[in-house]
Scaffold this active site. Structure first.
Site, mmCIF file in Angstrom:
data_model
loop_
_atom_site.group_PDB
_atom_site.id
_atom_site.type_symbol
_atom_site.label_atom_id
_atom_site.label_comp_id
_atom_site.label_asym_id
_atom_site.label_seq_id
_atom_site.Cartn_x
_atom_site.Cartn_y
_atom_site.Cartn_z
ATOM 1 N N CYS A 167 0.782 -1.132 -0.146
ATOM 2 C CA CYS A 167 -0.038 0.054 0.113
ATOM 3 C C CYS A 167 0.991 1.234 0.086
ATOM 4 C CB CYS A 167 -0.940 -0.084 1.321
ATOM 5 S SG CYS A 167 -2.033 1.488 1.391
ATOM 6 N N CYS A 198 -0.372 3.900 2.294
ATOM 7 C CA CYS A 198 -0.111 3.782 3.760
ATOM 8 C C CYS A 198 1.214 4.254 4.019
ATOM 9 C CB CYS A 198 -0.449 2.477 4.163
ATOM 10 S SG CYS A 198 -2.117 1.787 3.505
ATOM 11 N N ASP A 199 2.475 3.648 3.033
ATOM 12 C CA ASP A 199 3.590 3.739 3.724
ATOM 13 C C ASP A 199 4.565 4.463 2.913
ATOM 14 O OD1 ASP A 199 3.012 1.756 5.331
ATOM 15 O OD2 ASP A 199 2.906 -0.017 3.898
#
Ligand code: NAP
Length: 322
Positions: free
Chosen positions: A149, A152-153
């Site tokens: 993701c 997300c990261d």
């Protein structure tokens, strides 16, 4: 004495079991669209969110192909809007994750982490989860350089070189997103042509931060505390090399979240089989979104399937009530 004991335990089970006309499993576009339609049909549906509130789209940075948002809309924001709209008409969204189902008789029984539900009708919208490369080192380094993701990261990789694996829409879209942070993004793809749509291909191929490594696969992820390098292999020449990197973002397709329905619902390659009215092989059980769609897998198609499943579930319950 025994029957009495059974009576008592059944009664206490009844108290703990929450009955609902319509239970919806999953809070992605399919589940929340189903909830909207069912709520407007005054069924007061209960939606069990699953582990990922909003589903996969909520992890997407930007959605540019959902109609009604000419400038695009953030994936998380779109998920919140879906939820708000369904709740406005009376849908109950519950943070709970179904663990097992008994579809052998009605009401259908669903056991979740925080409760048990009995439902007259069920819509399965449990979505899908990202596939893993399944190479040594990958699982051990998830969250320490290995990610599925970018939204997300991605921010953890400011000014770093990262790799993206895959040649589909997800790989390019997420790769382009990563160029906001990373110094360079190398797409590692097992073939020499991309599967992604034309617009994304053009953007990615013209982005100065994006590089492409063709006909190449990762065979190992190397690192102790965090990802340090990947072992790569050119599948045409057989040539192998070690390529230093701190981040590997993997976008190589998905697997539907349907294990708990095995042996109960008819499936093909893990996807629940539905007819063109979203009906499964069990009357009263409907399925929508990526749990039942291996082909389109778009926010709009999932939302459409959710709405259709809900309309059918409403008719099913109405017909039964006479
Ligand atoms: P996908 O289209 O199935 O692409 C997966 C990619 O991973 C392919 O390029 C495939 O290679 C590669 N791959 C598969 N298994 C691999 C393995 N074991 N090792 C290395 N590479 C592997 O998946 P997706 O990109 O997640 O897209 C899924 C669906 O969502 C599609 O319908 C897509 O259109 C849609 N989507 C749309 C958007 C958008 O419109 N903005 C964004 C994201 C996703 P091959 O090409 O050789 O098969």
């Amino acid at each position: 004495m025994k029957p009495e004991m059974n009576d008592v335990s059944e009664k206490s089970a009844e108290v703990e079991t929450q009955h609902t006309k319509l239970l919806i499993l999953g809070s992605g576009p399919a589940g929340l669209s189903a909830a909207l339609y069912a709520a407007r049909a005054e069924l007061t549906p209960i939606v069990l969110t699953g582990i990922d509130l909003g589903g996969q789209v909520a992890l997407t940075y930007m959605v540019e192909n959902y109609p009604g948002f000419p400038e695009g809309v953030g994936g998380a924001e779109l998920g919140e809007l879906f939820q708000k709209q369904a709740e406005r008409f009376g849908a109950k969204v519950v943070f709970d994750n179904a663990q097992s189902v008994d579809l052998s008789k009605r009401p259908f029984k669903v056991v979740a982490d925080n409760g048990t539900y009995a439902a007259d009708a069920l819509i399965v919208a449990t979505g899908a989860r990202p596939n893993h490369l399944e190479v040594p080192g990958e699982n051990e380094l998830i969250g320490r350089g290995i990610s599925y993701c970018a939204t997300c990261d991605g921010a953890f990789f400011k000014d770093r070189q990262v790799n993206v694996v895959g040649g589909g829409d997800s790989a390019l879209e997420e790769g382009l997103f990563l160029t906001r942070y990373a110094s360079s993004v190398t797409v590692i793809h097992r073939r020499d042509s991309l599967r992604a749509g034309a617009i994304l291909q053009e953007r990615a191929l013209n982005n100065p931060k994006m590089k492409f490594m063709w006909n190449t696969v990762i065979t190992d992820v190397i690192g102790k505390e965090k990802t340090e390098a990947v072992k790569i292999k050119n599948i045409k020449t057989g040539e192998e090399a070690v390529s230093p990197t701190e981040g590997v973002f993997i976008f190589i397709g998905h697997t539907p979240n349907t294990q708990m329905f095995e042996g109960q619902l008819r499936m093909e390659n893990g996807y629940i089989q539905v007819d063109n009215r979203m009906r499964t092989n069990i009357p009263g059980v409907f399925a929508a979104g990526e749990a039942a769609d291996s082909h389109f897998r778009q926010v709009i198609t999932s939302a459409g399937m959710g709405a259709a499943a809900s309309i059918e579930a409403t008719h099913f319950l109405q017909d039964e009530a006479g």
